[in-house]
Scaffold this motif. Sequence first.
Motif, short mmCIF file in Angstrom:
data_model
loop_
_atom_site.label_atom_id
_atom_site.label_comp_id
_atom_site.label_asym_id
_atom_site.label_seq_id
_atom_site.Cartn_x
_atom_site.Cartn_y
_atom_site.Cartn_z
N TYR A 37 89.16 83.56 31.76
CA TYR A 37 89.47 82.19 31.34
C TYR A 37 90.93 81.99 30.94
CZ TYR A 37 84.56 80.80 31.37
OH TYR A 37 83.27 80.47 31.76
N LEU A 38 91.59 83.05 30.49
CA LEU A 38 92.93 82.87 29.94
C LEU A 38 94.04 83.58 30.71
CD1 LEU A 38 92.11 83.24 26.12
CD2 LEU A 38 92.27 81.13 27.47
N ASP A 39 93.77 84.73 31.30
CA ASP A 39 94.83 85.58 31.86
C ASP A 39 95.13 85.34 33.33
OD1 ASP A 39 95.06 86.70 29.38
OD2 ASP A 39 93.92 88.53 29.87
N ASN A 40 94.36 84.51 34.01
CA ASN A 40 94.55 84.25 35.44
C ASN A 40 95.99 83.78 35.70
OD1 ASN A 40 94.53 83.28 38.07
ND2 ASN A 40 92.74 81.97 37.80
N PRO A 41 96.76 84.47 36.54
CA PRO A 41 98.14 84.06 36.80
C PRO A 41 98.26 82.72 37.50
CG PRO A 41 97.49 85.82 38.29
CD PRO A 41 96.41 85.71 37.26
N HIS A 42 97.17 82.22 38.09
CA HIS A 42 97.19 80.90 38.72
C HIS A 42 96.92 79.78 37.71
CE1 HIS A 42 96.37 82.56 43.06
NE2 HIS A 42 97.48 83.02 42.51
N GLY A 43 96.62 80.16 36.46
CA GLY A 43 96.42 79.16 35.41
C GLY A 43 95.13 79.38 34.64
N PRO A 44 95.05 78.84 33.43
CA PRO A 44 93.82 78.99 32.62
C PRO A 44 92.66 78.19 33.20
CG PRO A 44 95.34 77.46 31.56
CD PRO A 44 96.08 78.06 32.74
N ALA A 45 91.47 78.62 32.86
CA ALA A 45 90.26 77.95 33.35
C ALA A 45 90.12 76.56 32.74
CB ALA A 45 89.03 78.78 33.02
N ARG A 46 89.36 75.72 33.40
CA ARG A 46 88.92 74.43 32.87
C ARG A 46 87.42 74.51 32.65
NH1 ARG A 46 91.91 69.93 34.42
NH2 ARG A 46 90.37 68.77 33.17
N VAL A 47 86.95 73.92 31.56
CA VAL A 47 85.53 73.98 31.22
C VAL A 47 85.06 72.60 30.79
CG1 VAL A 47 83.76 75.03 29.75
CG2 VAL A 47 85.73 76.39 30.49
#
Length: 342
Positions: A37-47
């Motif tokens: 949810y937080l570390d993805n280099p393409h951006g944080p998750a949306r929920v």
Amino acid sequence: MIETRPADLKNDRSEIIELVQRHLDPQSGEERFEWLYLDNPHGPARVWLAIDLDNRSVVGMGAAFPRKVFTQESERTGWVLGDFCLDGRYRSLGPALQLQKAILAEVDAGDVSFCYDFPSKSMMAVLSRLRAASMQEMVRMVMPLRVDLHVRRFVANRVSASVLSDVGNFGLWILTRAWSVSSSVEVDSHHGLCGNEFSRLAKEIGGRRGVCVYRSADYLNWRYLRNPLREYHLLTARRNGRLDAYAVYACNGDEATLHDLFGGDDPTVIKSLIIRLVHRLVAQGVMSLTVPLLATHPWLSLLESLWFRRRESTPVFLYWSRTVHVGFSGEPWWLMQGDRDS
């Protein structure tokens, strides 16, 4: 009655983790949340959360994980959907449809260009009610590497089964060893994190691959090599020391799955990479190699030439913004197992 609202990853963190643990994976926790949810280099998750208006309790959620992709004309950002769940009493079509519509409304508004999903059978009842830009299929290709399990299904006597298995395994070994690998292709294990050469390969090839996730070094390191959920192995194919292709695979007991296969247009390189992987797995005593990929994937025919056989297929849901002028529908989608959410 329920309402939906966007979640705050900081303030709603505990509710998100608890929902995933309760409905999807009891072993999921803080580490998975931080990574996915937080570390993805393409951006944080949306929920998005589903709230029961009577008691203000959180009763469900759906998540979207960013993916940067190349198309043949541009670079765009979209989502792969996942972690969709609802408490038991809210699993009727109405609440699920309401939650899914809240997610897709963000795509329609142009916040991102597209999204895709690998829905379960229960989710198909929901998605079939929505405007799907495209419904495609992910097909599971399988190559048996040993015959032990197949023989045991039909031969009860252990001694006879052992003898037949030895004969069958030797025949498979002869078959796979007869496959030739191009002398110009160097296939070897990759140790350590991915470097700039992987980003260079992604930029050189991605735009020619239709709709293809941007497999930068940072993305590969996050998705596979720093993944806390599973151990992955990476094989590289080089010519004259230059990276031309790579394969990412994982083993679960005596079964192996090829999660990612990326490289140039030369089938000799891709074929050499797969053959070396098969040789390695046979030497390790692995029973079979599975390769899930989109049914329209151009390398499916290459896999069939190497004795991979089609098994069951599962749906893939593709959806893009009405404001997108570049036609996703006219380009091939290069999706494999590694393009899922986790």
